[in-house]
Design an enzyme around this catalytic site. Structure first.
Site, short mmCIF file in Angstrom:
data_model
loop_
_atom_site.label_atom_id
_atom_site.label_comp_id
_atom_site.label_asym_id
_atom_site.label_seq_id
_atom_site.Cartn_x
_atom_site.Cartn_y
_atom_site.Cartn_z
N GLY A 59 0.84 -1.19 0.00
CA GLY A 59 0.00 0.00 0.00
C GLY A 59 0.87 1.24 0.00
N CYS B 32 5.55 -5.78 1.61
CA CYS B 32 5.81 -4.33 1.59
C CYS B 32 5.12 -3.63 2.77
CB CYS B 32 5.40 -3.74 0.25
SG CYS B 32 6.10 -2.10 -0.06
N TYR B 33 4.07 -2.84 2.52
CA TYR B 33 3.35 -2.22 3.63
C TYR B 33 2.85 -3.28 4.61
CZ TYR B 33 -0.21 0.37 6.23
OH TYR B 33 -0.96 0.93 7.25
N HIS C 92 8.52 -7.16 -3.34
CA HIS C 92 7.29 -7.62 -3.98
C HIS C 92 7.53 -8.93 -4.73
CE1 HIS C 92 4.68 -4.10 -3.31
NE2 HIS C 92 5.80 -3.41 -3.36
N GLU D 138 5.27 -10.82 -5.96
CA GLU D 138 4.23 -11.06 -6.95
C GLU D 138 4.57 -10.52 -8.33
OE1 GLU D 138 2.99 -7.12 -4.94
OE2 GLU D 138 4.17 -8.92 -4.50
N ASP E 289 -17.98 -15.15 -21.72
CA ASP E 289 -18.45 -15.30 -20.35
C ASP E 289 -19.87 -15.86 -20.28
OD1 ASP E 289 -16.02 -14.10 -19.74
OD2 ASP E 289 -16.91 -12.10 -19.63
N LYS F 166 -10.68 -13.76 -16.50
CA LYS F 166 -11.01 -14.12 -17.88
C LYS F 166 -10.32 -15.39 -18.35
CE LYS F 166 -13.00 -11.94 -20.69
NZ LYS F 166 -14.40 -11.99 -21.18
#
Length: 518
Positions: free
Chosen positions: A62, A89-90, A176, A178, A234, A374
């Protein structure tokens, strides 16, 4: 608390503290065959987290500082809830703050970008070299870890790049994992899920399809259901899921609202009547929709009008076939997020989420794909035996060409846009570029410019061409199409479509733009 999917037995909570990568964290978890759902930090309590049976929790990053009283915080009792935690992180700093460690401003030694990371032996760093590259982005850092924690990684500028309390299964990383820039980021997340949380990895699209079919077979036994079928990926996958669950008790309603691409209505009817042998009702509601949209220029108003008119058409058709219990929609996770789920800002209302009227004449709205991204929807489609050419066809928004026509909507404008869009699609296909871009289409802007054809002055509309590359449609980059393809499309559009005087190419990524223009 906002639950997206309460039926998954093994799931990880991504506790959102305002980080820009919260969606990416959820995707990284799901890539490891573990279900993840995102909940804002202020929409759930420790007791609700414990009751939900999460296998683990990930605190997101954040932009805030833990020192700021207005910054997002969480009850410190979560550290003693007995659930594995990974802070990023945060989230890392917040764990230190809650545990009464010491956090300081990094000042002139703040780290941004690729940094060399040194790690010690730890469950979370299993199989990772002693030195590797990570992605840092912080202005504060943990100076002293809380009692019971040990430092397990550092960088040249950051003496505490990661710390852990192995006994309580709490881990925190300042970098990070990710993002792709962190060399072994995926492995770190996998280690947390399997080594720390002891997940089994049961989140697969095969399992999802089987469990969803069985769920609705029991839940909807003997009940009639309508499916809002647009013919897009979808709604098509949602329709086949429900058809496999309840068979002829499902009736699909395809509404031609006059805002479809060239040849769309004919293609949808052919595929679902011949390939799937479903109960299908095709409704020509062009006049109804265009009358309601006449003179409307504001995008959100367009979406809400279309959403309400869709429901009114479905209600009318439901009455013709007797008592209908529920309406099925192809809502997916990005729709929910963009429409303002939880604390998220409403970017734009999707006609099947934020565009619904307050009162609908169905006992239940069923959204079997609501928890999926998706690419996961496409995976389910393949598991169900849907033809790849339908599974991978171009996404098309429910509001259709209404949100690709900037300004007011007229029959003339729609016809111009259909022809231009068809030409652009043909040129993409002719150059075999379908797999090089995930979505491509034309937009009719409300801008008219001066041109010349022969010796005569023209004053035609500007067409914008748009092509994006993405995995999940939460973020997207503009596709670098070959100049020869763009040149040929531009030449054909200006020569073959009456009323077009100029063609431009949109080179804006998401963010800051959305994929669609409106």
């Amino acid at each position: 608390m906002s639950e997206i999917n309460s039926n998954v037995t093994e799931k990880v909570l991504v506790l959102d503290f305002g980080g820009q990568y919260n969606q990416l964290i959820a995707r990284r978890v799901r890539e490891q065959n573990v279900y993840a759902e995102i909940v804002p930090y202020n929409k759930i309590t420790t007791e609700e987290i414990k009751a939900a049976g999460y296998s683990g929790i990930i605190f997101t990053g954040g932009p805030n500082s833990v020192f700021d009283p207005a910054s997002p915080h969480f009850s410190a009792d979560i550290l003693n809830a007995g659930i594995p935690i990974l802070g990023i992180c945060y989230g890392c700093q917040l764990i230190a703050y809650m545990g009464e460690g010491e956090i300081c401003s990094a000042g002139s030694i703040s780290e941004y970008g690729k940094i060399e990371l040194s790690v010690k032996d730890s469950l979370i760093f299993d199989g990772i070299p002693g030195k590797s590259i990570c992605w840092m982005s912080h202005t504060d850092y943990v100076k002293r870890v809380p009692d019971g924690f040990n430092i397990i990684a550092d960088t040249q500028q950051c003496p505490c790049a990661a710390f852990a309390d192995a006994e309580r299964k709490i881990y925190a990383v300042q970098f990070h994992p990710e993002v792709t820039h962190t060399e072994y980021g995926k492995q770190i997340i996998r280690n947390f899920l399997y080594n720390v949380c002891e997940c089994k990895g049961e989140w697969t699209m095969e399992n999802f399809a089987k469990e969803t079919i069985e769920k609705y077979r029991e839940q909807l036994d003997g009940k009639k259901v309508l499916c809002a079928l647009s013919g897009g990926v979808d709604s098509s996958v949602a329709a086949v899921l429900l058809h496999k669950a309840i068979g002829d008790n499902l009736t699909c309603v395809f509404v031609d609202h006059g805002l479809l691409r060239k040849g769309e209505a004919e293609m949808v009817e052919k595929v679902f009547r011949q390939q799937f042998n479903m109960n299908l009702i095709c409704v020509n509601a062009k006049a109804q929709f265009l009358e309601k949209l006449a003179g409307v220029t504001e995008p959100e108003k367009k979406r809400k009008i279309i959403g309400e008119e869709f429901i009114r058409v479905f209600e009318k058709e439901a009455k013709k076939i007797g008592k209908v219990y529920a309406l099925v929609q192809g809502t997916i996770y990005p729709d929910v997020i963009e429409s303002g789920a939880g604390d998220a800002a409403t970017i734009k209302s999707h006609h099947n989420v934020g565009g619904l009227p307050s009162v609908v004449d169905f006992e239940e709205i069923i959204e079997p794909l609501r928890c999926l991204f998706k690419d996961e929807v496409r995976g389910v489609g393949l598991e169900l035996g849907i033809a790849p050419e339908l599974v991978y066809r171009q996404p098309f928004p429910g509001p259709g060409l209404a949100i690709r026509t900037v300004g007011d909507i007229t029959e003339e404008k729609l016809e111009i846009l259909r022809e231009a869009d068809a030409i652009f699609t043909q040129e993409i296909v002719n150059d075999h570029l379908e797999k090089d871009t995930n979505q491509y289409f034309a937009v009719l802007t409300n801008t008219r410019t001066v041109g010349v054809m022969g010796d005569a002055r023209t004053y035609g509309y500007t067409i914008a061409l748009r092509a994006v590359s993405t995995d999940d449609f939460m973020t997207a980059d503009w596709t670098r199409l070959p100049f020869k393809t763009l040149a040929r499309a531009s030449s054909r559009i200006t020569n073959e479509v009456h009323g077009i005087g100029r063609v431009v190419y949109d080179i804006t990524s998401k963010p800051p733009a959305t994929v669609e223009w409106e």
